[in-house]
Design a protein around this motif. Structure first.
Motif, mmCIF file in Angstrom:
data_model
loop_
_atom_site.group_PDB
_atom_site.id
_atom_site.type_symbol
_atom_site.label_atom_id
_atom_site.label_comp_id
_atom_site.label_asym_id
_atom_site.label_seq_id
_atom_site.Cartn_x
_atom_site.Cartn_y
_atom_site.Cartn_z
ATOM 1 N N UNK A 157 6.131 10.010 3.432
ATOM 2 C CA UNK A 157 4.763 10.511 3.605
ATOM 3 C C UNK A 157 3.733 9.409 3.422
ATOM 4 N N UNK A 158 3.984 8.469 2.515
ATOM 5 C CA UNK A 158 2.991 7.430 2.238
ATOM 6 C C UNK A 158 2.781 6.512 3.431
ATOM 7 N N UNK A 159 3.862 6.022 4.030
ATOM 8 C CA UNK A 159 3.698 5.127 5.177
ATOM 9 C C UNK A 159 3.288 5.911 6.413
ATOM 10 N N UNK A 160 3.677 7.175 6.492
ATOM 11 C CA UNK A 160 3.292 7.992 7.638
ATOM 12 C C UNK A 160 1.781 8.168 7.695
ATOM 13 N N UNK A 205 0.817 -1.207 0.000
ATOM 14 C CA UNK A 205 0.000 0.000 0.000
ATOM 15 C C UNK A 205 0.853 1.260 0.000
ATOM 16 N N UNK A 206 1.899 1.284 0.820
ATOM 17 C CA UNK A 206 2.752 2.483 0.883
ATOM 18 C C UNK A 206 3.527 2.677 -0.413
ATOM 19 N N UNK A 207 3.915 1.592 -1.072
ATOM 20 C CA UNK A 207 4.653 1.707 -2.348
ATOM 21 C C UNK A 207 3.758 2.293 -3.440
ATOM 22 N N UNK A 208 2.529 1.797 -3.525
ATOM 23 C CA UNK A 208 1.592 2.324 -4.529
ATOM 24 C C UNK A 208 1.290 3.790 -4.268
#
Length: 583
Positions: free
Chosen positions: A234-237, A184-187
């Motif tokens: 920012x994505x995983x945060x 999810x964080x990679x996408x």
């Protein structure tokens, strides 16, 4: 106001629509089902177990599970502390920033592992790329996976019977990270990069200003632009409700939040996994109707308070009316209202919704200055946290707290009909009520005692930049946010001091682990009981009566604990202009 309502409904509708299949996917992952995802990632999962010596079939009781969780988390704290202290001698540091102070390293490591991400510094002037990318991003994964692991134990305690086995911590965090958080964080990071969020290891860039200005008798013609690997962090945060900003301006910075779409995705990202976990609970506990009842209760609380916050800020500052300053909707004012501290690109309504989502979860993101919100809007943010962030709430921990309230609710319902209360077929007895009460009441004790210490000591009062009710709100917010593992800052407070580093570090640790260790103990007790059939006196957990009782319990406990403090801060400040105008 109409557009604000439409935006709120759009965010919630899309989030729930996405969370429904995601919740089913998460259920299949954590239950170890073989399906399309295991075809691709199953061999890697097995290799990880082989390398680490983890036995998938070796399930743990709640005590061993808790010790494994604490050990792994404290290892993460130590790792981040070392990185922060040694960053001056480590690579990926083009600005040659030196190691942080001991207080900042200690406070930040605790903030990251507890998913609080409380920051008393500006990232671009304090941390190297390696510290931002390796330390923070790594602990974002660990903290988020730990929160989901906590709720898995509680759900298994409700779903299983006559057993002490509640899963394997190492298997749970491996599956959560491998099958959920990394994909999810990679996408999301790739979408952010496409939208203009920067992702680079290059040094800071010096640019010439289009419009030079005078400062201190000198003409300023150039500016240094901070750079860095922002999109990946920012994505995983946002997905794990960590919410630290790569820059001091947080998610109002155009390099971190460049478009209306990224801002919209941040709002979706804050609540997507917490809502999906509610649906995952429905699958695991085989009670989808109860899952919907819990979600409806959350929304019944969230939506009115969010609309109240937006209404107050859109109405603007009443004192401006006496100065004949317009706060009406114009092309310049982006919707009108209280524009102080608001990013012009987004406007008041969007900023208020963003801040409400950030404080009702444990995200703590900010695309505006919370200190500049109208007092009652800031009070809504405080109240969302004061409810224990069970209204949607953090990743895993939000539903965990709401289940504690649900158990307390069926206990009250049982008293009304004069029989032993039950929740999902499990009798709720003395031990379960003690653990649920402990989980609910630890946070108010931390906030109220911590605030009392801060306002009654010279070091605590010295941090507030404003006098009176607003200064009190700043101090109250500075203790409330870490105690709820939120991490948002009200601003207007000098928190990078020994006093605030220590007190916020303490409340972050206790606020994260003590309540949820109590709930893990509760789960262990429930797992050892047998499931009993529904009887005539059972309080059904999917009816409007249960939803109403649950909402009432959550609001009543929040109001009883915090109304006096809120009355001294944001409520008093909101009423002060009205008193001025009447005189």
């Amino acid at each position: 106001m109409t557009s604000a309502i439409i935006l709120l409904v759009a965010v919630l509708t899309l989030s729930i629509s996405l969370a429904l299949p995601l919740g089913h996917y998460m259920y299949r992952v954590v239950d170890g089902h073989r399906f399309w995802a295991t075809r691709f990632l199953g061999p890697l999962e097995k290799r990880i177990y082989r390398l680490t010596g983890v036995n998938v079939d070796d399930e743990m009781g709640w005590k061993r599970y808790s010790l494994s969780l604490l050990f792994f988390n404290m290892l993460g704290v130590f790792f981040m502390y070392i990185i922060f202290q040694a960053q001056g001698a480590l690579p990926l540091n083009p600005q040659h920033l030196q190691g942080t102070s001991v207080g900042t390293a200690f406070n930040s490591a605790i903030a990251a592992i507890t998913t609080t991400n409380w920051q008393d510094y500006s990232g671009e002037t304090t941390l190297s790329y390696l510290s931002q990318m390796l330390a923070y991003t790594d602990l974002n994964f660990i903290g988020g996976a730990t929160g989901i692991a906590i709720i898995l134990v509680i759900i298994r305690g409700l779903a299983r019977q006559k057993t002490k086995q509640l899963g394997n911590f190492w298997v749970d965090i491996t599956r959560i990270t491998l099958y959920l958080l990394i994909p999810m964080s990679s996408i999301l990071a790739l979408i952010f990069v496409q939208q203009g969020v920067i992702q680079t290891f290059g040094p800071y860039v010096q640019v010439h200003l289009i419009a030079p200005f005078q400062s201190g008798g000198k003409e300023i013609t150039q500016q240094m632009l901070a750079m860095g690997p922002v999109a990946s962090q920012a994505s995983i945060a946002v997905l794990c409700n960590n919410g630290e900003g790569f820059f001091g301006a947080s998610f109002a910075h155009p390099f971190e939040n460049p478009t209306a779409l990224t801002n919209f995705l941040y709002m979706i990202g804050m609540i997507l996994i917490p809502i999906a976990i509610v649906f995952m609970f429905g699958h695991m506990a085989k009670s989808k109707s109860t899952a919907w009842a819990l979600l409806i209760a959350m929304l019944v609380i969230f939506m009115p308070f969010t609309l109240l916050s937006e209404h107050v800020d859109l109405a603007g500052n009443p004192l401006f009316n006496t100065l004949h300053v317009t706060q009406a909707h114009t092309a310049v004012l982006a919707g009108g209202g209280n524009m102080e501290g608001v990013e012009d690109r987004f406007g008041v309504a969007v900023s208020d919704l963003f801040s409400s989502l950030a404080t009702t979860t444990s995200s703590g993101l900010a695309d505006c200055a919370y200190d500049s919100l109208m007092p009652l809007s800031g009070g809504v943010n405080l109240f969302f946290m004061d409810l224990g962030e069970c209204v949607i709430g953090g990743v895993g921990t939000g539903l965990a707290t709401m289940l504690a309230f649900a158990i307390f609710t069926v206990f009250l319902g049982g008293l009304l009909v004069g029989r032993t209360p039950e929740f999902l077929g499990k009798k709720i007895e003395s031990f379960e009520i003690k653990m649920a009460s402990l989980a609910i009441l630890i946070m108010p004790l931390l906030v109220l005692i911590g605030t009392a210490v801060a306002v009654s000591t010279t070091a605590g009062r010295a941090g507030a930049f404003n006098p009176g009710a607003h200064g009190f709100s700043e101090i109250l917010y500075a203790i409330t946010s870490p105690a709820n593992n939120n991490g948002s800052a009200f601003g207007g407070l000098s928190s990078d001091t020994t006093f605030y580093n220590i007190i916020t570090g303490i409340v972050m640790l206790i606020g994260r682990y003590w309540p949820y260790l109590a709930l893990l103990a509760l789960a262990g007790s429930l797992a050892g009981k047998k499931t009993i059939p529904v009887g005539a006196g059972t309080l059904t957990t999917h009816t409007p009566i249960f939803i109403g009782l649950l909402v009432g319990v959550v609001l009543l406990i929040g109001a009883l604990n915090f109304f006096p403090a809120l009355a001294l801060g944001p409520i008093a400040e909101q009423l002060a202009p009205l008193a001025t105008l009447t005189h």
